[in-house]
Design a protein around this motif. Sequence first.
Motif, PDB file in Angstrom:
ATOM      1  N   ARG A  72       0.554  -1.119  -0.018  1.00 39.07           N
ATOM      2  CA  ARG A  72      -0.043   0.051  -0.060  1.00 39.07           C
ATOM      3  C   ARG A  72       0.892   1.257   0.090  1.00 39.07           C
ATOM      4  NH1 ARG A  72      -4.408  -1.209   4.560  1.00 39.07           N
ATOM      5  NH2 ARG A  72      -5.593  -2.990   3.646  1.00 39.07           N
ATOM      6  N   LEU A  73       1.939   1.100   0.699  1.00 34.85           N
ATOM      7  CA  LEU A  73       2.906   2.365   0.740  1.00 34.85           C
ATOM      8  C   LEU A  73       3.527   2.625  -0.701  1.00 34.85           C
ATOM      9  CD1 LEU A  73       4.263   4.550   2.512  1.00 34.85           C
ATOM     10  CD2 LEU A  73       6.126   2.945   2.982  1.00 34.85           C
ATOM     11  N   SER A  74       3.860   1.620  -1.281  1.00 36.49           N
ATOM     12  CA  SER A  74       4.394   1.923  -2.413  1.00 36.49           C
ATOM     13  C   SER A  74       3.263   2.462  -3.619  1.00 36.49           C
ATOM     14  CB  SER A  74       4.979   0.677  -3.100  1.00 36.49           C
ATOM     15  OG  SER A  74       3.917  -0.369  -3.338  1.00 36.49           O
ATOM     16  N   GLU A  75       2.010   1.708  -3.153  1.00 33.73           N
ATOM     17  CA  GLU A  75       1.026   2.492  -4.309  1.00 33.73           C
ATOM     18  C   GLU A  75       0.649   3.914  -3.833  1.00 33.73           C
ATOM     19  OE1 GLU A  75      -2.487   0.047  -3.668  1.00 33.73           O
ATOM     20  OE2 GLU A  75      -1.551  -1.714  -4.905  1.00 33.73           O
ATOM     21  N   HIS A  76       0.800   4.085  -2.542  1.00 26.30           N
ATOM     22  CA  HIS A  76       0.551   5.759  -2.263  1.00 26.30           C
ATOM     23  C   HIS A  76       1.687   6.589  -2.622  1.00 26.30           C
ATOM     24  CE1 HIS A  76      -3.124   4.908  -0.070  1.00 26.30           C
ATOM     25  NE2 HIS A  76      -2.580   4.284   0.724  1.00 26.30           N
ATOM     26  N   GLU A  77       2.893   6.190  -2.668  1.00 23.54           N
ATOM     27  CA  GLU A  77       4.047   6.937  -3.184  1.00 23.54           C
ATOM     28  C   GLU A  77       4.039   7.207  -4.605  1.00 23.54           C
ATOM     29  OE1 GLU A  77       7.373   4.882  -1.508  1.00 23.54           O
ATOM     30  OE2 GLU A  77       7.360   5.713   0.333  1.00 23.54           O
ATOM     31  N   ARG A  78       3.510   6.122  -5.190  1.00 23.41           N
ATOM     32  CA  ARG A  78       3.379   6.513  -6.683  1.00 23.41           C
ATOM     33  C   ARG A  78       2.149   7.378  -7.127  1.00 23.41           C
ATOM     34  NH1 ARG A  78       0.579   1.999  -9.151  1.00 23.41           N
ATOM     35  NH2 ARG A  78       1.810   0.830  -7.552  1.00 23.41           N
ATOM     36  N   GLU A  81       2.039  20.379 -10.546  1.00 24.69           N
ATOM     37  CA  GLU A  81       3.132  21.062 -11.169  1.00 24.69           C
ATOM     38  C   GLU A  81       2.609  21.743 -12.703  1.00 24.69           C
ATOM     39  OE1 GLU A  81       5.708  22.733 -10.194  1.00 24.69           O
ATOM     40  OE2 GLU A  81       5.539  21.681  -8.436  1.00 24.69           O
ATOM     41  N   ARG A  82       1.962  20.823 -13.178  1.00 28.82           N
ATOM     42  CA  ARG A  82       1.347  21.247 -14.572  1.00 28.82           C
ATOM     43  C   ARG A  82       0.212  22.270 -14.475  1.00 28.82           C
ATOM     44  NH1 ARG A  82      -2.953  20.224 -17.798  1.00 28.82           N
ATOM     45  NH2 ARG A  82      -3.935  19.167 -16.299  1.00 28.82           N
ATOM     46  N   GLN A 103       3.390  10.843  -6.536  1.00 24.26           N
ATOM     47  CA  GLN A 103       4.284  11.298  -7.476  1.00 24.26           C
ATOM     48  C   GLN A 103       3.294  11.777  -8.726  1.00 24.26           C
ATOM     49  OE1 GLN A 103       6.987   8.242  -8.343  1.00 24.26           O
ATOM     50  NE2 GLN A 103       8.306   8.656  -6.736  1.00 24.26           N
ATOM     51  N   GLN A 104       2.342  10.850  -8.981  1.00 25.03           N
ATOM     52  CA  GLN A 104       1.594  11.406 -10.167  1.00 25.03           C
ATOM     53  C   GLN A 104       0.844  12.595  -9.671  1.00 25.03           C
ATOM     54  OE1 GLN A 104      -1.401   8.150 -10.444  1.00 25.03           O
ATOM     55  NE2 GLN A 104       0.224   6.716 -11.729  1.00 25.03           N
TER      56      GLN A 104
END
Length: 106
Positions: free
Chosen positions: A47-53, A63-64, A56-57
């Motif tokens: 879950r942590l890796s999914e939330h970090e991804r 920023e856009r 980032q998105q």
Amino acid sequence: MKNIRREPKFARDRAVQGAALGALLLMGGFVVAGPSGFIAWTENEHRLSEHERRIQQLSAERERLRNRVALLDPNHADPDLAGELLRSNLNVAHPDEMVMLLPKQP
């Protein structure tokens, strides 16, 4: 000699040991499959890796949008972006223009 009966105490000791063994097995089960056990730990890492991804998105999207807002500043707006927004939102075009709709890119 005195007759010492050890059977009742022996049965009680066995019951206490059985209860202690049951408690240890229960704690071991919680270590493996409890809410903060090994199985939950790997799920939480996933879950942590999914939330970090996802973060980032969303950061890239922010920023856009921040860049787009800067281009639409009322004091010095980007003429190309203003023209693009006018044409897309108001369906305004010059008679001699040809409009080609392109699919949106992520």
